[in-house]
Design a protein around this motif. Sequence first.
Motif, short mmCIF file in Angstrom:
data_model
loop_
_atom_site.label_atom_id
_atom_site.label_comp_id
_atom_site.label_asym_id
_atom_site.label_seq_id
_atom_site.Cartn_x
_atom_site.Cartn_y
_atom_site.Cartn_z
N GLY A 244 0.79 -1.22 0.00
CA GLY A 244 0.00 0.00 0.00
C GLY A 244 0.81 1.27 0.00
N TYR A 245 0.14 2.34 -0.37
CA TYR A 245 0.70 3.69 -0.39
C TYR A 245 -0.42 4.63 0.02
CZ TYR A 245 1.89 8.27 -2.25
OH TYR A 245 2.12 9.60 -2.37
N SER A 246 -0.09 5.63 0.82
CA SER A 246 -1.09 6.63 1.17
C SER A 246 -0.44 8.00 1.38
CB SER A 246 -1.84 6.24 2.45
OG SER A 246 -2.87 7.19 2.70
N CYS A 247 -1.14 9.00 0.89
CA CYS A 247 -0.78 10.39 1.19
C CYS A 247 -2.03 11.13 1.70
CB CYS A 247 -0.15 11.08 -0.02
SG CYS A 247 -1.22 11.18 -1.46
N TYR A 248 -2.99 10.35 2.21
CA TYR A 248 -4.23 10.88 2.77
C TYR A 248 -4.11 10.79 4.29
CZ TYR A 248 -9.25 11.41 3.65
OH TYR A 248 -10.47 11.83 4.11
N SER A 249 -4.01 11.91 4.95
CA SER A 249 -3.69 11.99 6.37
C SER A 249 -4.54 11.10 7.28
CB SER A 249 -3.75 13.45 6.81
OG SER A 249 -3.35 13.57 8.15
N PRO A 250 -5.88 11.08 7.16
CA PRO A 250 -6.66 10.20 8.05
C PRO A 250 -6.30 8.72 7.88
CG PRO A 250 -8.09 11.84 7.06
CD PRO A 250 -6.76 11.95 6.36
N HIS A 251 -6.01 8.28 6.66
CA HIS A 251 -5.62 6.90 6.44
C HIS A 251 -4.23 6.63 6.99
CE1 HIS A 251 -8.64 6.33 2.88
NE2 HIS A 251 -9.23 6.46 4.06
N ILE A 252 -3.33 7.59 6.83
CA ILE A 252 -1.97 7.45 7.37
C ILE A 252 -2.04 7.23 8.87
CG2 ILE A 252 0.19 8.68 7.84
CD1 ILE A 252 -0.09 9.96 5.05
N THR A 253 -2.86 8.02 9.56
CA THR A 253 -3.00 7.90 11.00
C THR A 253 -3.48 6.50 11.39
OG1 THR A 253 -3.46 10.26 11.20
CG2 THR A 253 -4.15 8.85 13.05
N LYS A 254 -4.51 6.00 10.71
CA LYS A 254 -5.06 4.68 11.01
C LYS A 254 -4.04 3.58 10.74
CE LYS A 254 -9.91 5.71 10.28
NZ LYS A 254 -11.13 5.36 9.55
N ILE A 255 -3.33 3.67 9.63
CA ILE A 255 -2.36 2.64 9.25
C ILE A 255 -1.18 2.64 10.21
CG2 ILE A 255 -0.75 1.91 7.44
CD1 ILE A 255 -2.95 3.04 5.44
N VAL A 256 -0.70 3.81 10.60
CA VAL A 256 0.40 3.89 11.56
C VAL A 256 -0.02 3.29 12.90
CG1 VAL A 256 1.85 5.48 12.90
CG2 VAL A 256 1.58 5.82 10.45
N LYS A 257 -1.25 3.57 13.35
CA LYS A 257 -1.74 2.97 14.59
C LYS A 257 -1.83 1.46 14.48
CE LYS A 257 -4.33 6.86 16.44
NZ LYS A 257 -5.67 7.38 16.77
N LEU A 258 -2.22 0.96 13.33
CA LEU A 258 -2.38 -0.47 13.12
C LEU A 258 -1.04 -1.19 13.01
CD1 LEU A 258 -4.38 -2.83 12.47
CD2 LEU A 258 -4.08 -2.21 10.07
N LEU A 259 -0.14 -0.66 12.22
CA LEU A 259 1.12 -1.35 11.92
C LEU A 259 2.30 -0.89 12.76
CD1 LEU A 259 0.94 -1.32 8.00
CD2 LEU A 259 0.21 -3.13 9.57
N GLY A 260 2.24 0.32 13.29
CA GLY A 260 3.38 0.88 14.01
C GLY A 260 4.31 1.60 13.06
N ILE A 261 4.82 2.72 13.49
CA ILE A 261 5.67 3.56 12.63
C ILE A 261 6.92 2.81 12.16
CG2 ILE A 261 6.97 4.67 14.48
CD1 ILE A 261 5.61 6.51 11.41
N GLU A 262 7.41 1.86 12.97
CA GLU A 262 8.63 1.13 12.60
C GLU A 262 8.39 0.14 11.46
OE1 GLU A 262 6.41 -0.98 15.71
OE2 GLU A 262 7.20 1.04 15.68
N ASN A 263 7.13 -0.16 11.14
CA ASN A 263 6.80 -1.14 10.10
C ASN A 263 6.35 -0.50 8.79
OD1 ASN A 263 7.32 -3.44 11.73
ND2 ASN A 263 5.42 -3.02 12.80
N ILE A 264 6.55 0.78 8.66
CA ILE A 264 6.19 1.46 7.41
C ILE A 264 7.37 2.28 6.92
CG2 ILE A 264 3.73 1.58 7.98
CD1 ILE A 264 4.17 4.52 8.69
N ASP A 265 7.35 2.60 5.66
CA ASP A 265 8.35 3.48 5.06
C ASP A 265 7.70 4.85 4.94
OD1 ASP A 265 10.49 4.58 3.67
OD2 ASP A 265 9.94 3.65 1.77
#
Length: 99
Positions: free
Chosen positions: A23-44
């Motif tokens: 996945g890829y996102s530049c939509y702030s509400p989705h970024i927030t949800k994905i970071v909460k789900l996966l953790g900042i250390e698991n995303i680029d």
Amino acid sequence: MGYSKEEQETTLVYSAEDNEWIGYSCYSPHITKIVKLLGIENIDAEYEEGRESPLNIKFKMKFNQVSFRKGEKRKISEEQREKAAERMKNLHKKNKHQF
């Protein structure tokens, strides 16, 4: 500065070979949800200077982390609504007495 509304998006691509979502996102509400789900250390994540939250992210998700739903609201009877309200009332009382 971020992205304009027409540029903001979230995309998911399924890889059958790897059995995962990319996945890829530049939509702030989705970024927030994905970071909460996966953790900042698991995303680029890519950051803009002077900005704390990511400007955009790239990530991978397991097959079972994505689901599809109809998006219809659940219809409940008046009796079910009353029972749910009573459960919430009791839960609220219980939590109130704990402090």
